[in-house]
Enzyme design. Structure first.
Site, PDB file in Angstrom:
ATOM      1  N   LYS A 158     -17.569 -16.447   5.153  1.00 49.09           N
ATOM      2  CA  LYS A 158     -19.263 -16.297   5.460  1.00 49.09           C
ATOM      3  C   LYS A 158     -19.993 -15.758   4.089  1.00 49.09           C
ATOM      4  CE  LYS A 158     -18.148 -13.946   9.595  1.00 49.09           C
ATOM      5  NZ  LYS A 158     -18.365 -12.576   9.497  1.00 49.09           N
ATOM      6  N   GLY A 167      -8.052  -7.064   0.463  1.00 48.65           N
ATOM      7  CA  GLY A 167      -8.327  -8.052   1.867  1.00 48.65           C
ATOM      8  C   GLY A 167      -7.445  -9.394   1.796  1.00 48.65           C
ATOM      9  N   ARG A 178       0.731  -1.076  -0.023  1.00 50.19           N
ATOM     10  CA  ARG A 178      -0.030  -0.109  -0.043  1.00 50.19           C
ATOM     11  C   ARG A 178       0.842   1.357   0.100  1.00 50.19           C
ATOM     12  NH1 ARG A 178      -4.687  -1.720   4.073  1.00 50.19           N
ATOM     13  NH2 ARG A 178      -6.393  -1.901   2.319  1.00 50.19           N
ATOM     14  N   GLY A 226     -12.740  -3.846   1.594  1.00 52.53           N
ATOM     15  CA  GLY A 226     -14.152  -3.654   1.724  1.00 52.53           C
ATOM     16  C   GLY A 226     -14.651  -2.494   0.769  1.00 52.53           C
TER      17      GLY A 226
HETATM   18  P1  AMP Z   1     -13.235 -13.670   4.161  1.00 50.31           P
HETATM   19  O1  AMP Z   1     -12.566 -12.596   4.842  1.00 50.31           O
HETATM   20  O2  AMP Z   1     -14.641 -13.800   4.214  1.00 50.31           O
HETATM   21  O3  AMP Z   1     -12.879 -13.220   2.704  1.00 50.31           O
HETATM   22  O4  AMP Z   1     -12.728 -15.005   4.365  1.00 50.31           O
HETATM   23  C1  AMP Z   1     -11.387 -15.317   4.271  1.00 50.31           C
HETATM   24  C2  AMP Z   1     -11.045 -16.350   5.209  1.00 50.31           C
HETATM   25  O5  AMP Z   1     -11.732 -17.513   4.818  1.00 50.31           O
HETATM   26  C3  AMP Z   1      -9.544 -16.891   4.811  1.00 50.31           C
HETATM   27  O6  AMP Z   1      -8.769 -16.633   6.214  1.00 50.31           O
HETATM   28  C4  AMP Z   1      -9.807 -18.454   4.872  1.00 50.31           C
HETATM   29  O7  AMP Z   1      -8.952 -19.217   5.687  1.00 50.31           O
HETATM   30  C5  AMP Z   1     -10.858 -18.778   5.097  1.00 50.31           C
HETATM   31  N1  AMP Z   1     -11.737 -19.916   4.516  1.00 50.31           N
HETATM   32  C6  AMP Z   1     -11.364 -20.115   3.099  1.00 50.31           C
HETATM   33  N2  AMP Z   1     -11.983 -21.492   2.868  1.00 50.31           N
HETATM   34  C7  AMP Z   1     -12.612 -21.950   4.051  1.00 50.31           C
HETATM   35  C8  AMP Z   1     -13.242 -23.329   4.751  1.00 50.31           C
HETATM   36  N3  AMP Z   1     -13.305 -23.973   3.520  1.00 50.31           N
HETATM   37  N4  AMP Z   1     -13.570 -23.299   5.981  1.00 50.31           N
HETATM   38  C9  AMP Z   1     -13.048 -22.404   6.608  1.00 50.31           C
HETATM   39  N5  AMP Z   1     -12.453 -21.160   6.346  1.00 50.31           N
HETATM   40  C10 AMP Z   1     -11.994 -20.880   4.870  1.00 50.31           C
END
Ligand code: AMP
Length: 397
Positions: free
Chosen positions: A205, A354, A39, A377
């Site tokens: 999520k 991110g 950044r 974000g």
């Molecule tokens: P996000 O912040 O929602 O983009 O999520 C990113 C995070 O999702 C990363 O830290 C990954 O380790 C986690 N992630 C990806 N795939 C999985 C999975 N199958 N089960 C649990 N966590 C996951």
């Protein structure tokens, strides 16, 4: 170009002017050491332009979250001042106050071509969230320190803070080169994509991605879903997902959107599982119909990679938000890695910021894409079809 309507730094005569630039120096720092200076590097073009045009450059940025006095020490911008000084090969005047006489005196003593970096704007959050709450008095005060305001902090542009919207409301303003670059790549890709247009979604999520799915499901040709969020989709299709991540509240949403878009939303057909989320245990690569109760799906399998490849190979615009596996563990990084390889060299490939940005950079694919966004974000909100207040506030031409 979409943002040709917004005033830009090049629209101003900067000679001898005090130019406040809101940069995004919110970099990961551990024990005073910067872990990723991307950044800072991305902000250099705008800073150099202002310096070359004989401005007095005043930089503002936030770093992390600051709720109480004890948060200050670990969130000082001092290491950034040192790194910036190295990158520019130039002295940086680091001011440890975010307001008051010391700051004002330093600014009054500036000569053309000098740079000040002001301490973390979020130090102002201790006393009533003045920065994050866009306190009117604070925005007006910071604006009073300069002649022109340039917003170049794409990563914060989805927030209405005193250091972007607040200052911009009180000074002639424009966007810097980084924001310009981000918008010029991301907005046309969403609004007028070269088809086929494929979106890859992953991460943990479903709830974080509902807005994106709703906004892009009609426009995209395909949405490939991996990562933890895929399991709520699979569950909605009646599949036993064992102990995989489940976003219970959103099963109905997944079911409905799948019914309406069966051919467009593509789910994994095989997965890598473990019976322990922290330590790889009894790891298996299996079809989704074979997941046992104790098993947790942590990456997409080879058959899914092949399936996703068949869509990605022909795609001319690809936007990717969210790793398709728990990539931080080598054991579950293969899916994300293989997708990087498939995307390498393709026409327009955009990586949301991110976690996805750190995933592809950490896995060694920094130069494999058209664009890696500096804003997690902010990119997500653009993908949701929202307007970004830090950019909306900038004057039109
Ligand atoms: P996000 O912040 O929602 O983009 O999520 C990113 C995070 O999702 C990363 O830290 C990954 O380790 C986690 N992630 C990806 N795939 C999985 C999975 N199958 N089960 C649990 N966590 C996951």
């Amino acid at each position: 170009m979409v943002n040709a309507m917004k005033k830009r730094i090049i629209d101003y005569n900067l000679e001898g002017k005090k130019v406040i630039i809101r940069v995004d120096f919110n970099v990961p720092i551990k024990d005073g050491e910067i872990l990723d200076d991307n950044r800072i590097k991305q902000s250099l073009e705008t800073i150099n332009y202002a310096l070359e045009h004989n401005a007095k450059v005043i930089l503002l940025s936030h770093l992390g979250r600051v709720k109480e006095e004890s948060d200050k020490e670990s969130n000082t911008l001092e290491p950034v001042a040192l790194r910036l000084s190295e990158l520019l090969d130039k002295e940086i005047i680091f001011v440890t106050e975010t307001r008051g006489k010391i700051l004002e005196d330093e600014i009054n003593n500036m000569k053309n071509g000098d740079i000040i970096l002001v301490e973390n704007t979020r130090f102002e959050d201790i006393d009533g969230k003045k920065e994050s709450g866009n306190d009117e008095e604070l925005g007006a005060y910071w604006a009073s320190l300069g002649d022109i305001f340039i917003n170049d902090a794409f990563g914060t542009s989805h927030r209405s803070h005193a250091s972007n919207v607040g200052i911009a409301s009180n000074l002639p303003n424009g966007i810097g080169f980084l924001i310009e670059k981000e918008l010029n790549v991301i907005e046309p890709a969403i609004k007028n994509p070269k088809r086929p247009f494929t979106v890859i979604l992953g991460g943990s999520k479903v709830s974080d991605k509902i807005g994106v799915i709703k906004n892009l499901v009609n426009n995209a040709d395909y949405i490939l879903i991996g990562g933890g969020m895929a399991f709520t989709f699979l569950k909605s299709q009646g599949i036993n997902i064992g102990s995989s991540l489940l976003d219970e509240e959103n099963i109905d949403f997944c079911k409905k959107i799948m019914e309406e878009n069966k051919d467009k939303i593509i789910l994994p057909i095989d997965v890598v599982t473990s019976t322990n989320i922290d330590v790889p245990t009894d790891v298996r690569e299996i079809f989704i119909s074979d997941i046992k109760d104790k098993e947790i799906g942590l990456d997409i399998g080879h058959q899914t990679i092949k399936l996703f490849k068949s869509y990605l190979e022909d795609s001319n615009t690809i936007i990717w938000n969210g790793p398709v596996g728990k990539f931080e563990n080598e054991e579950y990084a293969n899916g994300t890695k293989e997708l990087c390889k498939i995307l390498d060299g393709k026409t327009t490939t955009i990586i949301g910021g991110g976690d996805t940005a750190s995933a592809v950079i950490n896995l060694g694919f920094k130069d494999s894409f058209t664009h890696i966004s500096t804003g997690g974000g902010a990119t997500l909100e653009l993908l949701e079809g929202k307007k970004l207040p830090g950019i909306e506030i900038i004057e039109d031409k």
